[in-house]
Design an enzyme around this catalytic site. Structure first.
Site, PDB file in Angstrom:
ATOM      1  N   GLU A  31      24.954  28.850 -31.967  1.00 62.75           N
ATOM      2  CA  GLU A  31      23.547  28.434 -32.082  1.00 62.75           C
ATOM      3  C   GLU A  31      22.627  29.650 -32.043  1.00 62.75           C
ATOM      4  O   GLU A  31      23.046  30.765 -31.708  1.00 62.75           O
ATOM      5  CB  GLU A  31      23.177  27.466 -30.957  1.00 62.75           C
ATOM      6  CG  GLU A  31      23.249  28.085 -29.573  1.00 62.75           C
ATOM      7  CD  GLU A  31      22.312  27.429 -28.577  1.00 62.75           C
ATOM      8  OE1 GLU A  31      21.114  27.331 -28.875  1.00 62.75           O
ATOM      9  OE2 GLU A  31      22.789  27.028 -27.493  1.00 62.75           O
ATOM     10  N   SER A 146      17.506  15.496 -23.325  1.00 61.57           N
ATOM     11  CA  SER A 146      17.724  16.323 -24.519  1.00 61.57           C
ATOM     12  C   SER A 146      18.364  15.530 -25.654  1.00 61.57           C
ATOM     13  O   SER A 146      19.278  14.723 -25.435  1.00 61.57           O
ATOM     14  CB  SER A 146      18.615  17.510 -24.167  1.00 61.57           C
ATOM     15  OG  SER A 146      18.894  18.258 -25.322  1.00 61.57           O
ATOM     16  N   LYS A 165      23.343  22.818 -17.611  1.00 55.79           N
ATOM     17  CA  LYS A 165      22.583  23.770 -16.793  1.00 55.79           C
ATOM     18  C   LYS A 165      22.153  23.102 -15.494  1.00 55.79           C
ATOM     19  O   LYS A 165      21.711  21.958 -15.491  1.00 55.79           O
ATOM     20  CB  LYS A 165      21.355  24.260 -17.562  1.00 55.79           C
ATOM     21  CG  LYS A 165      21.730  25.286 -18.621  1.00 55.79           C
ATOM     22  CD  LYS A 165      20.520  25.947 -19.227  1.00 55.79           C
ATOM     23  CE  LYS A 165      19.917  25.104 -20.312  1.00 55.79           C
ATOM     24  NZ  LYS A 165      20.585  25.130 -21.597  1.00 55.79           N
TER      25      LYS A 165
HETATM   26  N1  PSU Z   1      21.928  27.275 -23.193  1.00 57.59           N
HETATM   27  C1  PSU Z   1      21.517  28.528 -22.910  1.00 57.59           C
HETATM   28  N2  PSU Z   1      20.324  28.938 -23.384  1.00 57.59           N
HETATM   29  C2  PSU Z   1      19.559  28.137 -24.175  1.00 57.59           C
HETATM   30  C3  PSU Z   1      20.000  26.820 -24.499  1.00 57.59           C
HETATM   31  C4  PSU Z   1      21.189  26.438 -23.974  1.00 57.59           C
HETATM   32  O1  PSU Z   1      22.219  29.261 -22.222  1.00 57.59           O
HETATM   33  O2  PSU Z   1      18.506  28.589 -24.624  1.00 57.59           O
HETATM   34  C5  PSU Z   1      19.195  25.949 -25.440  1.00 57.59           C
HETATM   35  C6  PSU Z   1      20.176  25.228 -26.380  1.00 57.59           C
HETATM   36  O3  PSU Z   1      19.776  25.510 -27.703  1.00 57.59           O
HETATM   37  C7  PSU Z   1      19.998  23.751 -26.072  1.00 57.59           C
HETATM   38  C8  PSU Z   1      18.566  23.739 -25.680  1.00 57.59           C
HETATM   39  O4  PSU Z   1      20.296  22.927 -27.156  1.00 57.59           O
HETATM   40  O5  PSU Z   1      18.442  24.901 -24.851  1.00 57.59           O
HETATM   41  C9  PSU Z   1      18.186  22.464 -24.982  1.00 57.59           C
HETATM   42  O6  PSU Z   1      16.804  22.310 -25.053  1.00 57.59           O
HETATM   43  P1  PSU Z   1      16.134  20.933 -24.599  1.00 57.59           P
HETATM   44  O7  PSU Z   1      16.432  20.827 -23.141  1.00 57.59           O
HETATM   45  O8  PSU Z   1      14.662  21.117 -24.903  1.00 57.59           O
HETATM   46  O9  PSU Z   1      16.750  19.844 -25.417  1.00 57.59           O
HETATM   47 MN    MN Z   2      13.494  17.976 -23.504  1.00 52.68          MN
END
Ligand code: PSU
Ligand code: MN
Length: 308
Positions: A31, A146, A165
């Site tokens: 990604e 997410s 996370k």
């Molecule tokens: N894991 C990391 N760093 C990041 C992300 C994940 O170590 O920046 C990113 C990924 O692209 C994941 C996103 O899909 O954060 C999730 O964002 P949200 O919680 O807004 O869906």
């Molecule tokens: Mn979100």
């Protein structure tokens, strides 16, 4: 040099990925949100290069996915990777706006959800990242869940991560994955990891101990016609982990800051990661890089096993 995949879809493979596809070599998708929104420059570029190198060392080909000036790139050459790592104001793209960025000729980084879509279109079955998005704490008030979770339920790509996370509500994240029928397999451990820490305090729904066993599980899913993605949780190496109890102190502070600054929507995850980077004097970033590298290695091994 890259060439268009189809005159209809503005998607371009890098030369390396195009060659790998034509000889049927194993490919691992990567990604780009982690590059543009997850880490500061130049650490982000070092990380992006080192995960690509690890994947090549394991006998697979890396395909970093991003939208650049309206073109969906599957595999970035050096110049593009370098430019992306320094791009400010790139969009953070998920299922909702991947096509928007292409239609409007914008530049954007792909989250787990959007990278899965790109990988699936390119016929790539394995993808390595850091941590997936999930159910945020207090989601019962904010509704912040997410789109990564929904994507895992519908798109047939194996996503290798270091767990959810720890800034998230991990029990609720696992509940949603179970409801949506996403297999959650922890590699070589009975406990589900929490990104910076090896132990979330929760039992892993499933455990497998080798890349071959993971590939075999996927083959049986294919035979049964069970579609959708699968999540592989790979605990961060012990030497690089930050213990859960310690991390929880920083996370509580980062969450307080986010509330004070009224952060919402797409900005939440990047804000928290940046806040933790500062609260831990950069230690969280070192751990983040180590776990992505560890995931890249396992993802390449799984891609190689699937190709056998
Ligand atoms: N894991 C990391 N760093 C990041 C992300 C994940 O170590 O920046 C990113 C990924 O692209 C994941 C996103 O899909 O954060 C999730 O964002 P949200 O919680 O807004 O869906
Ligand atoms: Mn979100």
């Amino acid at each position: 040099m890259t060439r268009p995949v189809s005159t209809l879809l503005p998607m371009q493979y890098s030369d390396e990925v195009a060659a790998a596809k034509s000889r049927g070599a194993p490919i691992v998708a990567l990604e780009s949100t982690i590059i543009t929104h997850g880490m500061p420059y130049p650490g982000n570029l070092d990380m992006a290069r080192s995960v690509e190198r690890i994947i090549r060392e394991e006998g697979a080909v890396p395909a970093t996915i991003a939208v650049i000036d309206g073109v969906l790139h599957v595999g970035l050459d050096n110049a593009r990777l370098e430019a992306l790592a320094q791009t400010e104001g790139a969009m953070k793209l998920s299922r909702a706006d991947l096509a928007f960025a292409i239609a409007e000729r914008r530049t954007g980084a792909t989250t787990v959800a959007a990278t899965m879509i790109g990988a699936a279109r390119a016929g790539i079955r394995v993808f390595a990242t850091g941590g997936i998005g999930g159910v945020h704490r207090k989601a019962e008030e904010t509704f912040d869940i997410s789109a990564d979770l929904d994507e895992l339920s519908r798109t047939g790509v194996i996503v290798v991560c270091a767990g959810a996370k720890a800034i998230l509500d991990i029990p609720k994240t696992l509940e949603v994955l179970e409801t949506r029928g996403v297999p959650v397999v922890t590699y070589d451990s009975p406990v589900f990891p929490a990104f910076w820490s090896r132990d979330s305090g929760l039992k892993s729904p499933l455990t497998l101990n080798s890349p071959a066993a993971i590939a075999n599980f996927q083959k049986v899913r294919d035979q049964l016609g069970v579609d959708g993605g699968m999540l592989i949780a790979n605990p961060v190496p012990e030497a690089d982990e930050i213990e859960r109890e310690e991390m929880e102190i920083y996370i509580a502070r980062a969450l307080d800051n986010a509330e004070r600054d009224e952060i919402a929507g797409k900005a939440v995850t990047p804000y928290l990661l940046d806040s933790l980077f500062r609260l831990t004097d950069g230690r969280s970033l070192k751990t983040n890089i180590a776990l992505v590298e560890n995931n890249a290695r396992l993802a390449a091994e799984i891609a190689v096993a699937l190709a056998d």
